[in-house]
Scaffold this active site. Structure first.
Site, PDB file in Angstrom:
ATOM      1  N   TRP A  50      -1.462   6.005   0.624  1.00  0.00           N
ATOM      2  CA  TRP A  50      -1.600   6.119   2.170  1.00  0.00           C
ATOM      3  C   TRP A  50      -2.429   5.245   2.707  1.00  0.00           C
ATOM      4  O   TRP A  50      -2.932   5.361   3.566  1.00  0.00           O
ATOM      5  CB  TRP A  50      -2.196   7.469   2.243  1.00  0.00           C
ATOM      6  CG  TRP A  50      -1.131   8.526   1.856  1.00  0.00           C
ATOM      7  CD1 TRP A  50      -0.189   9.210   2.369  1.00  0.00           C
ATOM      8  CD2 TRP A  50      -1.135   8.958   0.433  1.00  0.00           C
ATOM      9  NE1 TRP A  50       0.410  10.206   1.385  1.00  0.00           N
ATOM     10  CE2 TRP A  50      -0.109  10.133   0.338  1.00  0.00           C
ATOM     11  CE3 TRP A  50      -2.028   8.702  -0.746  1.00  0.00           C
ATOM     12  CZ2 TRP A  50       0.121  10.718  -0.935  1.00  0.00           C
ATOM     13  CZ3 TRP A  50      -1.560   9.415  -1.834  1.00  0.00           C
ATOM     14  CH2 TRP A  50      -0.634  10.410  -1.843  1.00  0.00           C
ATOM     15  N   ASP A  51      -3.118   4.043   1.994  1.00  0.00           N
ATOM     16  CA  ASP A  51      -3.987   3.198   2.223  1.00  0.00           C
ATOM     17  C   ASP A  51      -5.246   3.652   2.488  1.00  0.00           C
ATOM     18  O   ASP A  51      -5.806   3.558   3.533  1.00  0.00           O
ATOM     19  CB  ASP A  51      -3.509   2.182   3.562  1.00  0.00           C
ATOM     20  CG  ASP A  51      -4.572   1.219   3.772  1.00  0.00           C
ATOM     21  OD1 ASP A  51      -5.187   0.632   2.925  1.00  0.00           O
ATOM     22  OD2 ASP A  51      -4.578   0.679   5.089  1.00  0.00           O
ATOM     23  N   MET A  52      -5.522   4.851   1.760  1.00  0.00           N
ATOM     24  CA  MET A  52      -6.791   5.403   1.846  1.00  0.00           C
ATOM     25  C   MET A  52      -7.911   4.872   0.906  1.00  0.00           C
ATOM     26  O   MET A  52      -8.661   5.397  -0.033  1.00  0.00           O
ATOM     27  CB  MET A  52      -6.708   7.039   1.585  1.00  0.00           C
ATOM     28  CG  MET A  52      -5.498   7.748   2.285  1.00  0.00           C
ATOM     29  SD  MET A  52      -6.646   7.820   3.833  1.00  0.00           S
ATOM     30  CE  MET A  52      -5.084   8.386   5.122  1.00  0.00           C
ATOM     31  N   ASP A 109       0.944  -1.029   0.049  1.00  0.00           N
ATOM     32  CA  ASP A 109       0.064  -0.090   0.065  1.00  0.00           C
ATOM     33  C   ASP A 109       0.811   1.114  -0.147  1.00  0.00           C
ATOM     34  O   ASP A 109       0.372   2.166  -0.534  1.00  0.00           O
ATOM     35  CB  ASP A 109      -0.837  -0.236   1.356  1.00  0.00           C
ATOM     36  CG  ASP A 109      -1.801  -1.021   1.436  1.00  0.00           C
ATOM     37  OD1 ASP A 109      -1.435  -2.304   0.844  1.00  0.00           O
ATOM     38  OD2 ASP A 109      -3.052  -1.136   1.540  1.00  0.00           O
ATOM     39  N   LYS A 125     -11.784   7.206   3.660  1.00  0.00           N
ATOM     40  CA  LYS A 125     -10.778   7.675   4.854  1.00  0.00           C
ATOM     41  C   LYS A 125     -10.279   8.874   5.147  1.00  0.00           C
ATOM     42  O   LYS A 125     -10.030   9.478   6.092  1.00  0.00           O
ATOM     43  CB  LYS A 125      -9.804   6.548   4.698  1.00  0.00           C
ATOM     44  CG  LYS A 125      -9.980   5.059   5.150  1.00  0.00           C
ATOM     45  CD  LYS A 125      -8.678   4.347   5.259  1.00  0.00           C
ATOM     46  CE  LYS A 125      -8.764   2.655   5.644  1.00  0.00           C
ATOM     47  NZ  LYS A 125      -7.767   2.062   5.431  1.00  0.00           N
TER      48      LYS A 125
END
Length: 796
Positions: free
Chosen positions: A465-467, A426, A493
């Protein structure tokens, strides 16, 4: 005048002076470091003043009280200048100073300061009173609150898919994910009378082989007179909806190990076969069935009447979701959310392990025949042809983006809406293919019968950002410019809520592209812009040193130093070897709990969070190989060190915490809020949650400090003008007035309530039910409870 140096008198003065000196040295040295890296000048100045106070105390001069009064007042003025009249933000700036000031005005202390100074005691008393007055005012006037009132006007909305008022037959009550019930026996006038009706214990607790990330997140469903729910280990229970007594249970005998990134079950799905579409064998075997996702990659169909496997479904009731997957090791592919069920199709997606390697299993979305389990279609988001059906020689695509959260479904359009995640790893994406980027972090609309793409909308470009889109989207028909428009709400997120016409994916609420910070890690890149929805809870300003927090000014100073040492230029600051502050953090402002929409009043209830994280890229080297070892396993958690095999960096992901383990960002970390969907305005917003169950010692009585706590789980709303939510890090289920956010009731839970509640009616009585089983990585108390509440029989 001679100084009286008797032992007891001198010892007290010496200890008092020593405390002041140590405080002063800490503030001077730490504050000097902070100034050197671009932070506030307050701390070294306060340190010098504190050393002056210590010197005067050592010399037994009452003038120390004058100087200390000036320091206290100066601190309060500086605090208000930095953060306004925010009680929780002012507290660490002043708590030690106020307590030490109270110590200094105690008669047995100041009388030992034998060199007089006119009015010194009175000056410090006045400074303390002013400080106390400021804190008291701030305690009753929260600048973070929004205090409006929703309109009570309601026009009955046409149901997209009708559901009996008394039932809750799907995860979000309906497959549109509205989490709204038309029941109103429990209402804003009588909810304060709510009492515990029954408690059921599943017996499912953490096992020795489980990872730390074992969580109880289930929202039960209710059909007729039966409640159906799954436990963390996916044991399925059928309960009498009125009494909570067990009717039957089924155990899939899940075998976990410590590499599983999740052990959880958010819910199950229900299907009632129809004679015109199902074979006589299906109708005889399993006309009513529960569909149970299992974390080892199975999908199981169980007779809703008796708990027996549906023999006509797949392989005697069990469907192997690992079929044609590129990697079938247990725990890499985990269905954790209930599938969408149509008259013809089970639409199934699942979670894949985050940040493990570039050779992970696929996030493919599949449609199976609802009666037989036959594969009807596939949509592999990372494949050149997403609809290609694999064979024994051709598997699904490695590392396709996955959809781990619940989906939503419009039966009239026959479209299923999937909230997509990012291709893993990610936090570094320099090697991602165009196909892997195409649908990542997007809303994906597929034809539920054919699996063909209708439209997609990307909410984060080249997500580092793993959003993910972490929550079930919500479908509703909302008035826009005087016309009803079928929309989809997709909470992200980032705090954005993207609002699109669900027929074609066109934006209903603008989301203009805006410039974002640049400068990616070596070998990677950052897109120049990102979309920012105009319906949003995202922070209105970037964080600064003034937003740092702690239990005291001392750990607050450490947080300010850490803040200035990291890379942070606002939202979407790229990951870095230096360490990047990620805000909104990896938990997101929204998580899997989603939002609740009342389609009649055209209002929404949301519970956004605000908890920063820190990501730090770790270059490859000894002990951090790029190639995946043959015996490598998952870490069993989403935080801490993550290997990211196959890319140039590993990564550490952690909440941004002080040395005491407290968030470095000042409260609130969690809110409950209401939106007017006609105007897209936040009408009211309140802090939610206390530190009662986050204290280092047990608190047997409620703590009246409403800080606004982190949470996992979502709200529900009802026609009784009441919303219910648990979710917070303290163990309570709460009820609020939907119109204005007034808290009306709270019930103490026996364990953490990191789940979304539900409500139903049976035998003429309305119940509210919540899973209280705790959340391993969230640190709440673990348990195995299902708790139901209802009004006493004599309350109407």
């Amino acid at each position: 005048m001679a100084i009286n140096n008797t032992g007891s008198r001198r010892l007290l003065v010496t200890l008092t002076a020593l405390f002041a000196a140590l405080c002063g040295l800490y503030l001077l040295i730490g504050g000097g470091w902070l100034v050197a890296i671009g932070g506030s000048w307050y701390y070294p100045i306060a340190g010098l003043v504190m050393l002056g106070v210590a010197w005067m105390l050592w010399r037994s001069k009452r003038a120390a009280l004058w100087l200390y009064a000036a320091l206290l007042l100066g601190t309060m003025i500086w605090g208000v200048w930095e953060v306004g009249f925010d009680f929780w933000a002012l507290t660490p700036r002043s708590d030690i100073l106020v307590f030490f000031g109270i110590w200094l005005i105690l008669p047995f202390v100041w009388r030992r300061l034998v060199i007089p100074a006119s009015g010194a005691v009175a000056a410090l008393v006045v400074a303390l009173l002013i400080s106390g007055g400021i804190l008291t005012w701030a305690g009753f006037n929260d600048p973070q609150e929004i205090n409006g009132t929703l309109s009570a006007d309601a026009t009955p909305a046409e149901a997209i898919s009708p559901v009996a008022d008394q039932d809750w037959p799907a995860y979000g009550r309906n497959q549109e994910g509205q989490r709204f019930s038309p029941l109103k026996q429990i209402n804003a006038d009588n909810v304060h009378n709510l009492k515990e009706a029954w408690v059921f214990r599943t017996g499912d607790v953490k096992q020795p082989n489980d990872p730390g990330e074992i969580t109880n997140e289930v929202t039960p469903i209710k059909v007729g007179d039966t409640l159906y729910l799954c436990t963390a280990h996916q044991r399925l229970f059928a309960l009498d909806a009125a009494s909570g007594k067990e009717k039957w249970h089924y155990d899939p005998e899940l075998k976990t190990n410590e590499s599983f990134q999740h052990v959880t079950c958010r819910g199950v799905s229900y299907h009632e076969a129809k004679a015109e579409t199902a074979s006589p064998e299906v109708m005889a075997d399993c006309p009513r069935r529960i569909i149970l996702p299992v974390n080892d990659g199975r999908l199981i169909a169980i007779n809703a009447e008796n708990g027996k496997l549906c023999e006509t479904f797949a392989n005697k009731g069990v469907l192997n979701l690992q079929s044609n997957m590129p990697d079938t090791k247990p725990g890499l592919y985990e269905p954790t959310s209930p599938p969408i069920i149509t008259d013809k199709t089970i639409v199934m997606a699942g979670s894949v392990t985050d940040n493990f390697s570039t050779r992970e299993t696929s996030g493919v979305i599949r449609g199976f025949d609802v009666n037989t389990g036959e594969l009807l279609w596939a949509f592999d988001p990372g494949a050149k042809d997403p609809n290609a059906i694999p064979s024994d020689e051709h598997t699904f695509t490695f590392n396709s983006p996955n959809s781990w959260a619940p989906a939503a479904y419009d039966a009239k359009l026959d479209l299923v809406y999937l909230p997509m995640g990012v291709t893993t790893p990610d936090i570094w994406g320099g090697n991602r293919t165009p196909e892997q980027e195409r649908y990542a972090s997007s809303i994906l609309a597929l034809n539920a019968t054919t699996g063909k793409l209708a439209w997609s909308y990307q909410t984060v470009h080249h997500d580092l950002w793993d959003m993910d889109l972490p929550a079930q989207p919500t479908l509703a028909d909302i008035t826009v410019n005087g016309q009803k428009v079928p929309v989809i709400y997709a909470p992200a997120k980032t705090g954005n809520i993207f609002v699109l016409d669900r027929r074609n994916g066109e934006l209903v609420v603008p989301a203009p592209e805006k410039p974002v910070p640049q400068g990616a890690a070596k070998g990677d890149y950052v897109t120049p812009t990102q979309p920012f929805s105009e319906l949003s809870f995202r922070p209105t300003k970037d964080l600064s040193g003034a937003d740092m927090w702690g239990a005291t000014m001392f750990d607050q100073l450490v947080c300010r130093v850490m803040f200035h040492q990291m890379r942070y230029e606002g939202i979407f600051t790229p990951p870095s070897e230096q360490g990047t502050l990620v805000f909104p953090g990896n938990l997101g402002m929204f998580e899997w709990g989603g939002i609740s929409v009342d389609p009649n009043r055209e209002v929404a209830i949301a519970n956004p969070m605000a908890l920063p994280f820190v990501s730090k890229l770790i270059p490859r080297g000894p002990g951090n190989p790029m190639e995946q070892p043959k015996d490598a396993k998952g870490t069993g958690t989403e935080s801490g060190i993550q290997p990211q095999y196959g890319v140039p960096y590993g990564v550490t992901l952690n909440p941004f915490l002080s040395p005491f383990g407290l968030p470095c960002k000042q409260p609130a970390w969690g809110y409950i809020s209401a939106l007017d969907l006609k105007t897209n305005e936040v009408v009211w917003k309140k802090r939610i949650g206390t530190p009662q169950d986050s204290m280092p010692f047990p608190m047997p009585v409620p703590v009246p400090f409403n800080m606004g706590m982190p949470m996992l789980g979502g709200p529900i709303s009802t026609a009784g003008n009441v919303l219910f939510i648990a979710a917070t890090a303290d163990n309570y289920l709460r009820a609020y007035n939907m119109s204005n956010g007034e808290k009306l009731w709270q019930g103490r839970l026996p364990a953490g309530g990191q789940a979304t509640p539900m409500t139903y009616e049976v035998n003429g009585k309305q119940y509210v039910v919540i899973s209280a089983g705790g959340h391993g990585s969230f640190g709440t108390k673990m348990g195995d409870y299902i708790v139901a509440y209802a009004l006493p029989d004599d309350v109407k």
